[in-house]
Design a protein around this motif. Structure first.
Motif, PDB file in Angstrom:
ATOM      1  N   ILE A   3      19.376   5.311  17.775  1.00 53.01           N
ATOM      2  CA  ILE A   3      19.198   4.891  16.388  1.00 53.01           C
ATOM      3  C   ILE A   3      18.459   5.989  15.642  1.00 53.01           C
ATOM      4  O   ILE A   3      17.430   6.488  16.122  1.00 53.01           O
ATOM      5  CB  ILE A   3      18.365   3.592  16.313  1.00 53.01           C
ATOM      6  N   LYS A   4      19.003   6.359  14.486  1.00 52.55           N
ATOM      7  CA  LYS A   4      18.298   7.331  13.649  1.00 52.55           C
ATOM      8  C   LYS A   4      18.065   6.691  12.282  1.00 52.55           C
ATOM      9  O   LYS A   4      19.002   6.166  11.674  1.00 52.55           O
ATOM     10  CB  LYS A   4      19.157   8.593  13.516  1.00 52.55           C
ATOM     11  N   ILE A   5      16.836   6.725  11.833  1.00 52.79           N
ATOM     12  CA  ILE A   5      16.500   6.155  10.525  1.00 52.79           C
ATOM     13  C   ILE A   5      16.075   7.285   9.606  1.00 52.79           C
ATOM     14  O   ILE A   5      15.195   8.072   9.942  1.00 52.79           O
ATOM     15  CB  ILE A   5      15.369   5.118  10.653  1.00 52.79           C
ATOM     16  N   ASP A   6      16.753   7.360   8.462  1.00 56.02           N
ATOM     17  CA  ASP A   6      16.424   8.390   7.479  1.00 56.02           C
ATOM     18  C   ASP A   6      15.258   7.883   6.622  1.00 56.02           C
ATOM     19  O   ASP A   6      15.435   7.001   5.776  1.00 56.02           O
ATOM     20  CB  ASP A   6      17.658   8.666   6.621  1.00 56.02           C
ATOM     21  N   GLU A   7      14.091   8.420   6.872  1.00 57.50           N
ATOM     22  CA  GLU A   7      12.897   7.930   6.170  1.00 57.50           C
ATOM     23  C   GLU A   7      12.907   8.271   4.682  1.00 57.50           C
ATOM     24  O   GLU A   7      12.177   7.680   3.900  1.00 57.50           O
ATOM     25  CB  GLU A   7      11.633   8.488   6.834  1.00 57.50           C
ATOM     26  N   ARG A   8      13.730   9.228   4.299  1.00 59.90           N
ATOM     27  CA  ARG A   8      13.816   9.542   2.870  1.00 59.90           C
ATOM     28  C   ARG A   8      14.598   8.460   2.134  1.00 59.90           C
ATOM     29  O   ARG A   8      14.440   8.287   0.943  1.00 59.90           O
ATOM     30  CB  ARG A   8      14.491  10.896   2.659  1.00 59.90           C
ATOM     31  N   GLY A  12      12.035   0.170   3.128  1.00 61.66           N
ATOM     32  CA  GLY A  12      11.223  -0.865   3.761  1.00 61.66           C
ATOM     33  C   GLY A  12      11.626  -2.286   3.422  1.00 61.66           C
ATOM     34  O   GLY A  12      10.811  -3.196   3.511  1.00 61.66           O
ATOM     35  N   PHE A  13      12.881  -2.500   3.047  1.00 63.04           N
ATOM     36  CA  PHE A  13      13.329  -3.860   2.708  1.00 63.04           C
ATOM     37  C   PHE A  13      13.275  -4.788   3.916  1.00 63.04           C
ATOM     38  O   PHE A  13      13.129  -5.992   3.763  1.00 63.04           O
ATOM     39  CB  PHE A  13      14.761  -3.854   2.163  1.00 63.04           C
ATOM     40  N   GLY A  14      13.456  -4.216   5.098  1.00 65.25           N
ATOM     41  CA  GLY A  14      13.330  -5.021   6.318  1.00 65.25           C
ATOM     42  C   GLY A  14      14.576  -5.772   6.719  1.00 65.25           C
ATOM     43  O   GLY A  14      14.525  -6.604   7.626  1.00 65.25           O
ATOM     44  N   MET A  15      15.694  -5.520   6.062  1.00 69.02           N
ATOM     45  CA  MET A  15      16.928  -6.222   6.450  1.00 69.02           C
ATOM     46  C   MET A  15      17.308  -5.900   7.893  1.00 69.02           C
ATOM     47  O   MET A  15      17.808  -6.749   8.621  1.00 69.02           O
ATOM     48  CB  MET A  15      18.084  -5.845   5.511  1.00 69.02           C
ATOM     49  N   CYS A  16      17.066  -4.675   8.298  1.00 67.79           N
ATOM     50  CA  CYS A  16      17.396  -4.276   9.678  1.00 67.79           C
ATOM     51  C   CYS A  16      16.591  -5.107  10.673  1.00 67.79           C
ATOM     52  O   CYS A  16      17.135  -5.589  11.677  1.00 67.79           O
ATOM     53  CB  CYS A  16      17.125  -2.787   9.874  1.00 67.79           C
ATOM     54  N   VAL A  26       9.512  -3.117  10.777  1.00 67.96           N
ATOM     55  CA  VAL A  26       9.013  -2.339   9.646  1.00 67.96           C
ATOM     56  C   VAL A  26       7.558  -2.011   9.943  1.00 67.96           C
ATOM     57  O   VAL A  26       6.755  -2.904  10.228  1.00 67.96           O
ATOM     58  CB  VAL A  26       9.157  -3.125   8.328  1.00 67.96           C
ATOM     59  N   GLY A  27       7.252  -0.739   9.921  1.00 69.07           N
ATOM     60  CA  GLY A  27       5.922  -0.279  10.277  1.00 69.07           C
ATOM     61  C   GLY A  27       4.854  -0.868   9.370  1.00 69.07           C
ATOM     62  O   GLY A  27       5.029  -0.905   8.160  1.00 69.07           O
ATOM     63  N   GLU A  28       3.788  -1.353   9.980  1.00 70.34           N
ATOM     64  CA  GLU A  28       2.741  -1.986   9.183  1.00 70.34           C
ATOM     65  C   GLU A  28       1.973  -0.962   8.345  1.00 70.34           C
ATOM     66  O   GLU A  28       1.509  -1.264   7.262  1.00 70.34           O
ATOM     67  CB  GLU A  28       1.773  -2.727  10.113  1.00 70.34           C
ATOM     68  N   LYS A  29       1.892   0.251   8.851  1.00 65.61           N
ATOM     69  CA  LYS A  29       1.110   1.260   8.128  1.00 65.61           C
ATOM     70  C   LYS A  29       1.881   1.862   6.968  1.00 65.61           C
ATOM     71  O   LYS A  29       1.431   1.838   5.834  1.00 65.61           O
ATOM     72  CB  LYS A  29       0.716   2.382   9.084  1.00 65.61           C
ATOM     73  N   ASP A  30       3.079   2.375   7.263  1.00 64.04           N
ATOM     74  CA  ASP A  30       3.778   3.125   6.216  1.00 64.04           C
ATOM     75  C   ASP A  30       4.872   2.319   5.531  1.00 64.04           C
ATOM     76  O   ASP A  30       5.407   2.741   4.508  1.00 64.04           O
ATOM     77  CB  ASP A  30       4.342   4.427   6.770  1.00 64.04           C
ATOM     78  N   GLY A  31       5.236   1.155   6.077  1.00 63.52           N
ATOM     79  CA  GLY A  31       6.235   0.321   5.414  1.00 63.52           C
ATOM     80  C   GLY A  31       7.672   0.744   5.638  1.00 63.52           C
ATOM     81  O   GLY A  31       8.568   0.194   5.016  1.00 63.52           O
TER      82      GLY A  31
END
Ligand code: SF4
Length: 64
Positions: A3-8, A12-16, A26-31
């Motif tokens: 799995i690759k997530i493009d952070e750009r 952070g909608f969290g649908m995944c 969804v990361g608690e620190k950076d969202g």
């Protein structure tokens, strides 16, 4: 499959994480979304593809 997530792109909608809670959170620190596994097991492939489809930002890529 990885799995690759493009952070750009990730907003952070969290649908995944809702679609495939065993694969994403969804990361608690950076969202931003993070993958919970380094390798997607064959039985998780369908959930991983559903998560790709669920992402409104098209931020998730699956690498075979
Ligand atoms: S659904 Fe897409 S935009 Fe939303 S948290 Fe997951 S990867 Fe990020």
């Amino acid at each position: 499959m990885k799995i690759k997530i493009d952070e750009r792109r990730c907003q952070g909608f969290g649908m995944c994480a809702l679609t495939a809670p065993d694969l994403f959170k969804v990361g608690e620190k950076d969202g931003y979304a993070v993958a919970l596994v380094s390798e997607v097991a064959p039985e998780q492939a369908e959930a991983a593809r559903a998560a790709v489809e669920s992402c409104p930002m098209r931020a998730i890529e699956l690498i075979e």
